[in-house]
Design an enzyme around this catalytic site. Structure first.
Site, PDB file in Angstrom:
ATOM      1  N   TYR A  70       1.166  71.039   5.212  1.00 13.00           N
ATOM      2  CA  TYR A  70      -0.040  70.465   4.587  1.00 13.00           C
ATOM      3  C   TYR A  70       0.202  70.169   3.116  1.00 13.00           C
ATOM      4  CZ  TYR A  70      -4.409  70.470   1.956  1.00 13.00           C
ATOM      5  OH  TYR A  70      -5.410  70.150   1.061  1.00 13.00           O
ATOM      6  N   GLY A  94       4.862  81.535   5.905  1.00 12.58           N
ATOM      7  CA  GLY A  94       5.018  80.941   4.560  1.00 12.58           C
ATOM      8  C   GLY A  94       3.786  81.091   3.688  1.00 12.58           C
ATOM      9  N   THR A 151      -4.750  68.834  -4.433  1.00 12.75           N
ATOM     10  CA  THR A 151      -5.030  70.264  -4.243  1.00 12.75           C
ATOM     11  C   THR A 151      -4.125  71.100  -5.140  1.00 12.75           C
ATOM     12  OG1 THR A 151      -4.732  72.045  -2.626  1.00 12.75           O
ATOM     13  CG2 THR A 151      -3.468  70.065  -2.232  1.00 12.75           C
ATOM     14  N   ASP A 152      -4.559  72.318  -5.431  1.00 11.02           N
ATOM     15  CA  ASP A 152      -3.684  73.212  -6.212  1.00 11.02           C
ATOM     16  C   ASP A 152      -2.462  73.653  -5.397  1.00 11.02           C
ATOM     17  OD1 ASP A 152      -4.950  74.987  -4.479  1.00 11.02           O
ATOM     18  OD2 ASP A 152      -5.804  76.259  -6.047  1.00 11.02           O
TER      19      ASP A 152
HETATM   20  P1  NAD Z   1     -12.205  68.100   5.919  1.00 12.48           P
HETATM   21  O1  NAD Z   1     -11.132  68.410   6.907  1.00 12.48           O
HETATM   22  O2  NAD Z   1     -13.484  68.844   5.995  1.00 12.48           O
HETATM   23  O3  NAD Z   1     -12.565  66.539   5.998  1.00 12.48           O
HETATM   24  C1  NAD Z   1     -11.590  65.548   6.130  1.00 12.48           C
HETATM   25  C2  NAD Z   1     -12.300  64.252   6.534  1.00 12.48           C
HETATM   26  O4  NAD Z   1     -11.307  63.219   6.612  1.00 12.48           O
HETATM   27  C3  NAD Z   1     -12.973  64.318   7.905  1.00 12.48           C
HETATM   28  O5  NAD Z   1     -14.267  63.744   7.833  1.00 12.48           O
HETATM   29  C4  NAD Z   1     -12.060  63.510   8.807  1.00 12.48           C
HETATM   30  O6  NAD Z   1     -12.744  62.873   9.885  1.00 12.48           O
HETATM   31  C5  NAD Z   1     -11.505  62.495   7.816  1.00 12.48           C
HETATM   32  N1  NAD Z   1     -10.211  61.954   8.242  1.00 12.48           N
HETATM   33  C6  NAD Z   1      -9.115  62.661   8.658  1.00 12.48           C
HETATM   34  N2  NAD Z   1      -8.136  61.821   9.000  1.00 12.48           N
HETATM   35  C7  NAD Z   1      -8.603  60.553   8.786  1.00 12.48           C
HETATM   36  C8  NAD Z   1      -8.040  59.256   8.949  1.00 12.48           C
HETATM   37  N3  NAD Z   1      -6.801  59.078   9.397  1.00 12.48           N
HETATM   38  N4  NAD Z   1      -8.799  58.185   8.616  1.00 12.48           N
HETATM   39  C9  NAD Z   1     -10.061  58.355   8.148  1.00 12.48           C
HETATM   40  N5  NAD Z   1     -10.648  59.551   8.007  1.00 12.48           N
HETATM   41  C10 NAD Z   1      -9.923  60.636   8.317  1.00 12.48           C
HETATM   42  O7  NAD Z   1     -11.527  68.257   4.498  1.00 12.48           O
HETATM   43  P2  NAD Z   1     -12.141  68.806   3.125  1.00 12.48           P
HETATM   44  O8  NAD Z   1     -11.986  70.267   3.091  1.00 12.48           O
HETATM   45  O9  NAD Z   1     -13.472  68.183   2.912  1.00 12.48           O
HETATM   46  O10 NAD Z   1     -11.079  68.193   2.098  1.00 12.48           O
HETATM   47  C11 NAD Z   1     -11.247  66.867   1.591  1.00 12.48           C
HETATM   48  C12 NAD Z   1     -10.109  66.544   0.661  1.00 12.48           C
HETATM   49  O11 NAD Z   1     -10.059  67.473  -0.404  1.00 12.48           O
HETATM   50  C13 NAD Z   1      -8.725  66.603   1.319  1.00 12.48           C
HETATM   51  O12 NAD Z   1      -7.951  65.557   0.807  1.00 12.48           O
HETATM   52  C14 NAD Z   1      -8.173  67.958   0.891  1.00 12.48           C
HETATM   53  O13 NAD Z   1      -6.773  67.924   0.847  1.00 12.48           O
HETATM   54  C15 NAD Z   1      -8.772  68.079  -0.497  1.00 12.48           C
HETATM   55  N6  NAD Z   1      -8.998  69.439  -0.973  1.00 12.48           N
HETATM   56  C16 NAD Z   1      -9.683  70.346  -0.216  1.00 12.48           C
HETATM   57  C17 NAD Z   1      -9.955  71.620  -0.728  1.00 12.48           C
HETATM   58  C18 NAD Z   1     -10.729  72.636   0.076  1.00 12.48           C
HETATM   59  O14 NAD Z   1     -10.858  73.788  -0.361  1.00 12.48           O
HETATM   60  N7  NAD Z   1     -11.294  72.303   1.234  1.00 12.48           N
HETATM   61  C19 NAD Z   1      -9.524  71.954  -2.013  1.00 12.48           C
HETATM   62  C20 NAD Z   1      -8.792  71.008  -2.770  1.00 12.48           C
HETATM   63  C21 NAD Z   1      -8.551  69.753  -2.241  1.00 12.48           C
HETATM   64  O1  DAU Z   2      -6.360  75.666  -2.474  1.00 17.44           O
HETATM   65  C1  DAU Z   2      -6.917  74.498  -1.969  1.00 17.44           C
HETATM   66  C2  DAU Z   2      -6.789  74.482  -0.470  1.00 17.44           C
HETATM   67  O2  DAU Z   2      -7.676  75.465   0.037  1.00 17.44           O
HETATM   68  C3  DAU Z   2      -7.075  73.116   0.138  1.00 17.44           C
HETATM   69  O3  DAU Z   2      -6.128  72.191  -0.313  1.00 17.44           O
HETATM   70  C4  DAU Z   2      -7.067  73.183   1.669  1.00 17.44           C
HETATM   71  O4  DAU Z   2      -7.476  71.932   2.214  1.00 17.44           O
HETATM   72  C5  DAU Z   2      -8.038  74.259   2.110  1.00 17.44           C
HETATM   73  O5  DAU Z   2      -7.984  74.399   3.519  1.00 17.44           O
HETATM   74  C6  DAU Z   2      -7.735  75.595   1.430  1.00 17.44           C
HETATM   75  O6  DAU Z   2      -6.479  76.148   1.926  1.00 17.44           O
HETATM   76  P1  DAU Z   2      -6.292  77.714   2.225  1.00 17.44           P
HETATM   77  O7  DAU Z   2      -5.200  77.860   3.193  1.00 17.44           O
HETATM   78  O8  DAU Z   2      -6.235  78.487   0.959  1.00 17.44           O
HETATM   79  O9  DAU Z   2      -7.740  78.014   2.899  1.00 17.44           O
HETATM   80  P2  DAU Z   2      -8.155  78.874   4.194  1.00 17.44           P
HETATM   81  O10 DAU Z   2      -9.644  78.962   4.184  1.00 17.44           O
HETATM   82  O11 DAU Z   2      -7.472  78.407   5.433  1.00 17.44           O
HETATM   83  O12 DAU Z   2      -7.576  80.312   3.863  1.00 17.44           O
HETATM   84  C7  DAU Z   2      -7.962  81.017   2.682  1.00 17.44           C
HETATM   85  C8  DAU Z   2      -7.179  82.319   2.659  1.00 17.44           C
HETATM   86  O13 DAU Z   2      -7.662  83.172   3.723  1.00 17.44           O
HETATM   87  C9  DAU Z   2      -5.691  82.160   2.912  1.00 17.44           C
HETATM   88  O14 DAU Z   2      -4.978  83.096   2.111  1.00 17.44           O
HETATM   89  C10 DAU Z   2      -5.510  82.505   4.391  1.00 17.44           C
HETATM   90  C11 DAU Z   2      -6.621  83.515   4.629  1.00 17.44           C
HETATM   91  N1  DAU Z   2      -7.212  83.518   5.996  1.00 17.44           N
HETATM   92  C12 DAU Z   2      -7.646  82.344   6.510  1.00 17.44           C
HETATM   93  C13 DAU Z   2      -8.201  82.288   7.768  1.00 17.44           C
HETATM   94  C14 DAU Z   2      -8.664  80.978   8.361  1.00 17.44           C
HETATM   95  C15 DAU Z   2      -7.351  84.706   6.681  1.00 17.44           C
HETATM   96  O15 DAU Z   2      -6.974  85.802   6.180  1.00 17.44           O
HETATM   97  N2  DAU Z   2      -7.928  84.663   7.926  1.00 17.44           N
HETATM   98  C16 DAU Z   2      -8.335  83.500   8.510  1.00 17.44           C
HETATM   99  O16 DAU Z   2      -8.817  83.522   9.678  1.00 17.44           O
END
Ligand code: NAD
Ligand code: DAU
Length: 360
Positions: free
Chosen positions: A162, A299, A136-137
């Site tokens: 995280y 944070g 992730t970034d």
């Molecule tokens: P998500 O929370 O939607 O999905 C995570 C999945 O991992 C789920 O299906 C969960 O059941 C599974 N999992 C969790 N713990 C596990 C374990 N111990 N064993 C097996 N399976 C397990 O997450 P996401 O948003 O799809 O993110 C996927 C990956 O991409 C993560 O590694 C996250 O750090 C990375 N990532 C996410 C974002 C984003 O914006 N969502 C951006 C950059 C990187």
């Molecule tokens: O940048 C990549 C990351 O993006 C991934 O690695 C993480 O898995 C993913 O969850 C996401 O993290 P963020 O913390 O940036 O995403 P989130 O959707 O939780 O929040 C986006 C922004 O919005 C952040 O600045 C917090 C804010 N926020 C979030 C929620 C849930 C709010 O203002 N209100 C809210 O209720």
């Protein structure tokens, strides 16, 4: 036939990636999806592929060495795409332990199992095997006034439990290349949005709340910046890195689409108003009056922004989906999947939501 082992395939990005790969490669590939089905894992996301002969679901925890070793022993895996993680920053602030267990120790289990399966007696590896860690970034920390972008060379400075746990998994993966020449790639992606995203994350949470006339919680001053990428573009980038990336290299993936959180909320409200037909009772509920500024995240990183120059120059990937189009596709998907949203919000998430926002 090439076999992919996808961890966390029942989550948001993993399930979109599996759909993308089957759309692209059809029955010329096989995918084994290993997922523990935590609160974030949902097999409904994969209903349309579950009966395919070239798709297998294994319910297993990546921390479980024996279960993971067995999967490698029973299958000739060519590619590992390691998504499985605890992914939500707010949850990590409340309960860091599980983040270390899954994101650090679970990653180590995956690396060791793949290394053992692919290693030859002379210490080299079977040809054409690859392990990709989906990072992730957030490992780069926070950009402040006057900073430009995150580059692959930006030093790590994670702030939340995280991002610290993801940075640890990331560095372990790199260490396996540096130490053992184990064939890895690492991708550091910005914020994704799109279908199947769990509504604890900003975009689906705002869509879901707005359609029900519920408060829209905006942390702090609403001016934190994220760089949003449509999830299919991320799936495509991962595939391209595994096909064309140089071994041992990290590639940043981002949308060149920086927006303040408050801008995102306003765009969603405006797009919902445009897309909801006249006479739909939800149209009267969607309103800017729902925006509620709440206590800031502890944070809270100020700004993330990726420079995806390396992946563009070396591999030819660039973001294809404009935000205006991507957000419409996402909202349309949520309109068409009301039951999906009802199902995921009816259980544990509801409890989490009440605890999380009661103090805000
Ligand atoms: P998500 O929370 O939607 O999905 C995570 C999945 O991992 C789920 O299906 C969960 O059941 C599974 N999992 C969790 N713990 C596990 C374990 N111990 N064993 C097996 N399976 C397990 O997450 P996401 O948003 O799809 O993110 C996927 C990956 O991409 C993560 O590694 C996250 O750090 C990375 N990532 C996410 C974002 C984003 O914006 N969502 C951006 C950059 C990187
Ligand atoms: O940048 C990549 C990351 O993006 C991934 O690695 C993480 O898995 C993913 O969850 C996401 O993290 P963020 O913390 O940036 O995403 P989130 O959707 O939780 O929040 C986006 C922004 O919005 C952040 O600045 C917090 C804010 N926020 C979030 C929620 C849930 C709010 O203002 N209100 C809210 O209720």
């Amino acid at each position: 036939m090439r076999t992919y082992l996808v961890t966390g395939g029942a989550g948001f990005i993993g399930s979109n990636y599996i759909h993308y790969m089957f759309r692209k490669y059809g029955d010329s590939i096989r995918i084994i999806n290993v997922d523990a089905l935590t609160y974030a894992g949902n097999l409904e996301n994969l209903k349309d592929v579950e009966n395919q002969d070239n798709y297998t679901f294994v319910r297993a925890d990546i921390r479980d060495r024996e279960a993971v070793a067995q999967i490698f022993a029973e299958n000739d895996i060519d590619r590992v795409v390691h998504f499985a993680a605890e992914s939500h920053v707010d949850r990590s602030i409340r309960n860091p332990e599980i983040f270390v267990e899954t994101n650090v120790l679970g990653t180590l289990v995956m690396l060791n199992a793949a290394k053992k399966a692919w290693e030859l007696p002379d210490g080299t590896y079977q040809p054409d095997k690859r392990f990709l860690y989906v990072s992730t970034d957030e490992v780069y920390g926070s950009l402040e006034e006057g900073d430009t972008y995150f580059y692959e060379t930006t030093p790590f400075a994670p702030h939340s439990p995280y991002s610290a746990s993801k940075a640890s998994g990331d560095m372990l993966t790199k260490a396996y290349w540096d130490t053992y020449k184990f064939p890895v790639n690492i991708t550091s992606c910005s914020n994704n949005y799109g279908p199947y995203q769990f509504p604890e994350k900003l975009i689906p949470l705002i869509i879901n709340n707005a359609l029900q006339g519920k408060k829209l919680p905006v942390y702090g001053d609403g001016k934190n910046v994220r760089d949003w990428l449509y999830v299919d573009d991320h799936a495509k980038a991962i595939d391209m890195v595994q096909e064309k990336g140089r071994l041992g290299e990290r590639y940043n993936i981002g949308g060149h689409n920086e927006k303040q959180n408050i801008e995102i909320v306003n765009i969603i409200l405006e797009t919902l108003q445009e897309m909801l037909p006249e006479g739909d009772p939800r149209k009267a509920l969607v309103s800017k009056d729902l925006i509620t500024y709440v206590e800031d995240r502890k944070g809270h990183d100020r700004r993330y922004a990726i420079a995806p120059d390396k992946i563009k120059e070396e591999i030819g990937w660039y973001p294809e989906t404009m935000f205006k189009e991507g957000i419409r596709l996402t909202i349309q998907w949520f309109f068409e999947h009301e039951d999906w949203m009802k199902n995921v919000t009816s259980g544990d998430y509801q409890k989490y939501y009440e605890e999380m926002y009661q103090t805000k």
